[in-house]
Enzyme design. Structure first.
Site, short mmCIF file in Angstrom:
data_model
loop_
_atom_site.label_atom_id
_atom_site.label_comp_id
_atom_site.label_asym_id
_atom_site.label_seq_id
_atom_site.Cartn_x
_atom_site.Cartn_y
_atom_site.Cartn_z
N HIS A 190 0.86 -1.20 0.00
CA HIS A 190 0.00 0.00 0.00
C HIS A 190 0.89 1.24 0.00
O HIS A 190 1.99 1.21 0.54
CB HIS A 190 -0.89 -0.04 1.25
CG HIS A 190 -1.85 1.09 1.33
ND1 HIS A 190 -1.49 2.35 1.79
CD2 HIS A 190 -3.17 1.17 1.00
CE1 HIS A 190 -2.55 3.14 1.74
NE2 HIS A 190 -3.57 2.45 1.26
N ASP A 316 -11.32 2.05 -0.96
CA ASP A 316 -10.38 2.96 -0.30
C ASP A 316 -11.08 3.81 0.75
O ASP A 316 -10.77 4.97 0.94
CB ASP A 316 -9.62 3.85 -1.31
CG ASP A 316 -8.27 4.31 -0.76
OD1 ASP A 316 -7.89 3.87 0.35
OD2 ASP A 316 -7.61 5.12 -1.43
#
Ligand code: CA
Length: 354
Positions: A190, A316
């Site tokens: 990430h 997200d």
């Protein structure tokens, strides 16, 4: 009970479950640790620019995000229901423990994983998790992967790109890869805020964050891992990258051509031959999520070049939380079978959701 009134904006689908695979949380205790790091004055400038902003800005967006990050119950599930999200795969928000001192990072990773496991126990049909580890101590990270799999039943790991400017392409970190391969825990690479030596040209024009800098730096990190030969050493290691693979699928032809040319020219000691083309590793060792990119052409392109079994849905949350995006993705022109793989079954396979 004065619970907020529930309103379903977008109903669940009968054709597939929607499993969102890059969704963030932050225990209040971690934000207190961040506060202390920020108060010290010598905090990493990228971290100060990102979490310093969210934690101190009076803007409605920043305050809303902190409220959502720290809720693991009513508010989060209400937001999931409003968007028709069946399950969230939760990861400690970036930079997780990677901004902490080594001993603190190792200790807090365990606390965060226990906190996450508790939330999953409270909401077993709604939450799935990724383990946090401290790359600052690769041997401790390997042990935490083992504990997370065996004791907490969590089968994936999140690492927020560089750790204080260091990259996982350095063999000193490879005990983490060995553990991830041995326990079959995919690593979600990430984004993190940019390291000090990369920040300035991005930050001075406002392009350091999720708009562009995150993708550039995380894509670089994935390429460093590939070209360092990590997947020759750990052929069964699985990694996941978000934001449509940080644009790497679009680069595949040029990466292959120029990697071959650069190796042949022996221009860099650091670029040794590897067994396969960079694009082969992207196809065989990586999964890609569409976090932050609710865009049909990009999703279909990735499905075409890496395979429909390798592209997964993500939202997200809470940084991006849009019901209209869910609706747009439901309406993609795509076979029912491929759409179910995208929203549901690929995630069930990768994260071992049973
Ligand atoms: Ca994210």
């Amino acid at each position: 009970m004065n619970l907020p009134e529930k309103k379903t904006v977008h109903p669940k689908s009968s054709a597939y479950q929607r499993i969102a695979t890059e969704e963030a949380f932050a225990p209040p205790e971690m934000l207190n640790i961040y506060k202390k790091i920020l108060e010290k004055g010598d905090a990493d400038p990228g971290f100060r620019g990102l979490m310093g902003f969210y934690m101190s800005s009076p803007s409605a967006r920043a305050q809303h995000i902190i409220r959502c990050l720290t809720d693991m119950d009513t508010l989060r599930i209400q937001h999931m229901d409003e968007c028709g999200i069946d399950k969230q795969v939760l990861a400690l928000t970036s930079p997780g423990v990677q901004v902490m001192e080594k001993a603190d990072a190792v200790a807090y990773a365990q606390v965060a994983n226990d906190y996450l496991a508790d939330a999953i126990r409270r909401h077993p049909t709604r939450f799935v998790g990724m383990l946090t580890v401290a790359p600052q101590d690769p041997q401790a990270a390997a042990k935490e992967i083992e504990r997370g799999v065996n004791k907490l039943g969590i089968h994936s790991v999140v690492i927020n790109s560089h750790t204080q400017g260091e990259y996982l392409s350095d063999p000193k970190f490879w005990d983490i890869f060995a553990a991830a391969e041995a326990h079959d825990t995919p690593i979600y690479l990430h984004p993190n805020s940019l390291p000090k030596n990369m920040l300035q040209p991005f930050q001075e024009c406002g392009l350091d964050g999720a708009i562009y800098g995150f993708g550039v730096e995380t894509g670089l990190h994935a390429m460093r891992i590939i070209t360092a030969g990590v997947f020759d050493r750990f052929p069964r290691l699985k990694m996941i990258i978000g934001h449509m693979g940080e644009a790497l699928p679009y680069w595949m032809y040029r990466l292959d051509y120029m990697h071959r040319a650069t190796v042949a020219s022996q221009r860099y000691d650091s670029m040794k031959p590897i067994k396969k083309k960079p694009s082969d590793y992207l196809r065989e060792n990586f999964y890609i999520t569409n976090s932050g990119v609710a865009w049909e052409p990009a999703i279909k392109f990735a499905q075409q070049v890496v395979g429909v079994d390798r592209v997964l849905y993500a939202m997200d949350y809470p940084y991006q939380h849009q019901v209209d995006e869910v609706i747009a993705l439901d309406n993609m022109t795509m076979s029912a079978e491929d759409k179910k793989m995208f929203f549901q079954t690929n995630a069930e396979t990768v994260f071992k959701i049973r």
